[in-house]
Scaffold this motif. Structure first.
Motif, PDB file in Angstrom:
ATOM      1  N   MET A   1       0.872  -1.171   0.000  1.00 54.20           N
ATOM      2  CA  MET A   1       0.000   0.000   0.000  1.00 54.20           C
ATOM      3  C   MET A   1       0.914   1.227   0.000  1.00 54.20           C
ATOM      4  SD  MET A   1      -3.036  -1.234  -0.099  1.00 54.20           S
ATOM      5  CE  MET A   1      -4.063   0.185   0.314  1.00 54.20           C
ATOM      6  N   VAL A   2       0.598   2.199  -0.837  1.00 55.00           N
ATOM      7  CA  VAL A   2       1.432   3.396  -0.965  1.00 55.00           C
ATOM      8  C   VAL A   2       0.740   4.581  -0.302  1.00 55.00           C
ATOM      9  CG1 VAL A   2       2.382   5.073  -2.613  1.00 55.00           C
ATOM     10  CG2 VAL A   2       2.542   2.617  -3.090  1.00 55.00           C
ATOM     11  N   THR A   3       1.457   5.273   0.568  1.00 54.63           N
ATOM     12  CA  THR A   3       0.947   6.492   1.185  1.00 54.63           C
ATOM     13  C   THR A   3       1.819   7.666   0.757  1.00 54.63           C
ATOM     14  OG1 THR A   3       0.085   5.298   3.109  1.00 54.63           O
ATOM     15  CG2 THR A   3       0.465   7.671   3.362  1.00 54.63           C
ATOM     16  N   LEU A   4       1.167   8.695   0.231  1.00 59.71           N
ATOM     17  CA  LEU A   4       1.884   9.896  -0.195  1.00 59.71           C
ATOM     18  C   LEU A   4       1.311  11.108   0.528  1.00 59.71           C
ATOM     19  CD1 LEU A   4       2.063   9.152  -4.034  1.00 59.71           C
ATOM     20  CD2 LEU A   4       3.898   8.880  -2.353  1.00 59.71           C
TER      21      LEU A   4
ATOM     22  N   VAL B   1      -2.926  10.622   0.939  1.00 61.93           N
ATOM     23  CA  VAL B   1      -3.729   9.551   0.353  1.00 61.93           C
ATOM     24  C   VAL B   1      -2.969   8.230   0.486  1.00 61.93           C
ATOM     25  CG1 VAL B   1      -2.800   9.844  -2.003  1.00 61.93           C
ATOM     26  CG2 VAL B   1      -5.056   8.779  -1.675  1.00 61.93           C
ATOM     27  N   THR B   2      -3.725   7.158   0.714  1.00 61.82           N
ATOM     28  CA  THR B   2      -3.157   5.811   0.715  1.00 61.82           C
ATOM     29  C   THR B   2      -3.897   5.001  -0.334  1.00 61.82           C
ATOM     30  OG1 THR B   2      -2.572   5.899   3.062  1.00 61.82           O
ATOM     31  CG2 THR B   2      -2.781   3.710   2.066  1.00 61.82           C
ATOM     32  N   PHE B   3      -3.156   4.302  -1.195  1.00 67.96           N
ATOM     33  CA  PHE B   3      -3.807   3.497  -2.237  1.00 67.96           C
ATOM     34  C   PHE B   3      -2.983   2.235  -2.508  1.00 67.96           C
ATOM     35  CE2 PHE B   3      -0.827   4.727  -5.571  1.00 67.96           C
ATOM     36  CZ  PHE B   3      -0.377   5.963  -5.127  1.00 67.96           C
ATOM     37  N   GLY B   4      -3.616   1.308  -3.220  1.00 67.79           N
ATOM     38  CA  GLY B   4      -2.924   0.081  -3.555  1.00 67.79           C
ATOM     39  C   GLY B   4      -3.762  -1.140  -3.233  1.00 67.79           C
ATOM     40  N   PRO B   5      -3.230  -2.334  -3.135  1.00 73.96           N
ATOM     41  CA  PRO B   5      -1.799  -2.616  -3.289  1.00 73.96           C
ATOM     42  C   PRO B   5      -1.307  -2.344  -4.724  1.00 73.96           C
ATOM     43  CG  PRO B   5      -3.046  -4.671  -3.210  1.00 73.96           C
ATOM     44  CD  PRO B   5      -4.019  -3.563  -2.914  1.00 73.96           C
ATOM     45  N   VAL B   6      -0.083  -1.860  -4.825  1.00 73.78           N
ATOM     46  CA  VAL B   6       0.508  -1.496  -6.109  1.00 73.78           C
ATOM     47  C   VAL B   6       1.418  -2.630  -6.584  1.00 73.78           C
ATOM     48  CG1 VAL B   6       2.105   0.106  -7.243  1.00 73.78           C
ATOM     49  CG2 VAL B   6       0.386   0.977  -5.641  1.00 73.78           C
TER      50      VAL B   6
END
Lengths: 388, 388
Positions: free
Chosen positions: B55-58, B91-96
């Motif tokens: 999971m990516v958090t930016l 924002v957190t999205f994924g899994p990438v």
């Protein structure tokens, strides 16, 4: 295709098909090649220009923005930009004193590097571009048609920190003289900089190329490590924070120095080793250097970041052994700008203590602040004093 | 001191005194070291994180912004960010899917790279950051604890273009075997990329380190020049524009190749030379390679940028001499993604002509578009076919 070349090209809602292609274009393709490949024409503008009389023109594409300024050390105050009928903000200012400067655009309060300038300031905390304003006579950091040393990215393994990158400068002639050995300058960056900042912003390699060509500096190897003990230490503190200092010390003396001396033809006596650093890396270079006089005969700080309560830790050996220090060090040198926030601490507090303890040092005071323009000046000045 | 670490820190009107220092801080100092030096504390946040489950958090600091999105090829659509009470958008999205991806923030329509990520996409036309999303098993471009080759920045002089930079990869063991000679891959970047893009985004050096360690690729030197004939040619066109192609051809064959063969232990027969390129550089690699079969036995295009009306110029010799071409080339290879805008031209038009003329080639079709994720895949695939 013009929209593809604007900063707003990626702002639309993305979907499959053409706009997905635009995402691609915005994010990783070679825009112009793609534009051509898709049969379109490219209509870019030039984002940064320096005239023969050193007037600087900067442009930034932001049709929707309300206010865009240039923030830069080229001028004391930010430069207000004006939007033209194509939505491109523009300003011309100067003449600017010849040097190499960081700059960025402040777009409605957000700092943005110049998308049209691939000369980026390597840093972990801000985005800046770098602009070279040439002088009537070539400056010491300029790329001249002289023999050039090599800048090599090497990868070494640290038991504690994993794979690490170090940037190494070898002087002109290093490859052609396979039996020759060289002295080594360990050069440390500031707290949010990286192992690339000393070459990309400090121009350490071109400064030495030019000084060596003029016979003003000895041929030397320059080792530029990454000064943060990441991932053991997070990227959110100063290099001078005690935990980072301790972890980096392990890596520096336990992994980096042996790696360098194994892989390069280094002279391994203390008189052939110097350590210097800027800002947080300057505090580190004093802490490492003054406390390891068996390893370094040259200890150098460029606007060294050091609080009063750090004097004792950085000078533990030197304060106990002032006479030995004066004998063992061939040079203890500090440079700082008179507008640098570290100036007061270094000039009024630290140097006063050194004087009281009769510890010899050389000081160099320049105009200006805590800048890489001063770093280039400091390096080009002290490099002429090393290994002689 | 916290304000110093926000993107708005540079937006105020500048004057002498403290705010001048703030300008300094924003533009070139090591912020955290400076904050410490001035007695303040640093309160940065981590701008990019990848969790163990990918999971990516930016995060991006823009208290005044109305809308901030992540634009990235990690996902098909941009990722809407939300502002927290500190003015930091997140924002957190994924899994990438594990790979290395470009990304940027779109702040009220302006594209901004991640100030907290020093992994910058070298480009002359846009600002992007690069994020490595590791896989459960190390990917071919990952930095592993294997013998590493060197990445060296060298400077050569071109009579027409002045001082030029070329990035050169030498494989593990190059220094330890001073009598050994190596084959050479000339690797060209896309139209708005630079000589650094193939290592910093394409990870060419780590890909070869890993393939060589696994015995899958031959030890080779990789030469990555700057493909634009700047300053003779401006930065506002494609590398494939005829004037740039002609000027770069002079530099490539007249200056670069002789420089490389003089300064490296290269095997100088055609079977020990390959030329490859991406996008605009792919069009260039076909034009240079197919028309100079006396110099290259391996000609490779990665999503080569080529319009139908460029087929003849790029294939002048090959179209006239199809049988000789099939004999003289040990490999003519092209890779392209099925979502790449060049796919139709290459697959449906160009390969059809090659088939008609009975010119042999190998094709490799991948998912995805005109991306550097595909470039890494293409290089890691074709590198295993070279010099065998």
């Amino acid at each position: 295709m013009r929209q593809i070349n604007t900063n707003t090209a990626c702002s639309g809602k993305m979907s499959f098909g053409r706009s997905a292609l635009i995402t691609v274009l915005c994010l990783s393709a070679s825009l112009s090649a793609m534009a051509q490949a898709m049969g379109g024409a490219q209509t870019l503008f030039i984002s940064n220009e320096v005239s023969k009389d050193n007037m600087v023109t900067l442009r930034f594409n932001a049709p929707k923005a309300n206010d865009v300024k240039v923030v830069t050390q080229m001028t004391k105050a930010p430069q207000q930009m004006k939007k033209n009928d194509k939505g491109v903000w523009e300003v011309t200012f100067g003449p600017v004193k010849p040097d190499m400067y960081p700059y960025a655009f402040n777009v409605d309060g957000v700092q943005v590097a110049d998308p049209g300038n691939s000369n980026i300031f390597p840093n972990e905390n801000f985005q800046n571009s770098v602009l070279d304003v040439p002088g009537p006579t070539p400056l010491v950091h300029s790329i001249r048609n002289v023999p050039h040393g090599l800048v090599t990215y090497r990868y070494y393994n640290s038991a504690e920190l994993g794979n690490r990158t170090v940037v190494v400068y070898t002087p002109p002639g290093y490859e052609a003289n396979p039996s020759k050995k060289y002295p080594v300058l360990y050069l440390l960056h500031g707290s949010s900089d990286t192992e690339e900042t000393w070459t990309k912003v400090g121009r350490a390699n071109f400064i030495l190329d030019n000084l060596i060509k003029e016979g003003k500096a000895q041929e030397m190897i320059i080792v530029m490590p990454y000064g943060r003990a990441y991932p053991t230490i997070t990227k959110t503190g100063s290099l001078r924070d005690w935990p980072n200092l301790q972890e980096f010390k392990k890596d520096f003396f336990g992994n980096l120095m042996p790696f360098v001396e194994k892989n390069y033809r280094t002279k391994n006596d203390k008189d052939s080793r110097a350590i210097a650093g800027f800002s947080g890396g300057g505090g580190t270079s004093l802490y490492f250097g003054l406390n390891n006089q068996d390893k370094f005969s040259y200890v150098i700080g460029f606007a060294p970041g050091m609080l009063k309560n750090e004097f004792d830790r950085n000078n533990a050996y030197a304060f106990e052994n002032p006479e030995k220090t004066n004998k063992q060090l061939k040079l203890f040198w500090m440079g700082v700008g008179t507008e640098d926030p570290t100036y007061g601490t270094i000039k009024n507090d630290y140097m006063k203590v050194l004087d009281e303890k009769k510890i010899k040092y050389e000081s160099f005071f320049s105009d200006g602040g805590h800048t890489w323009m001063n770093c280039k000046l400091f390096l080009s000045t002290v490099a002429q004093k090393l290994f002689k």
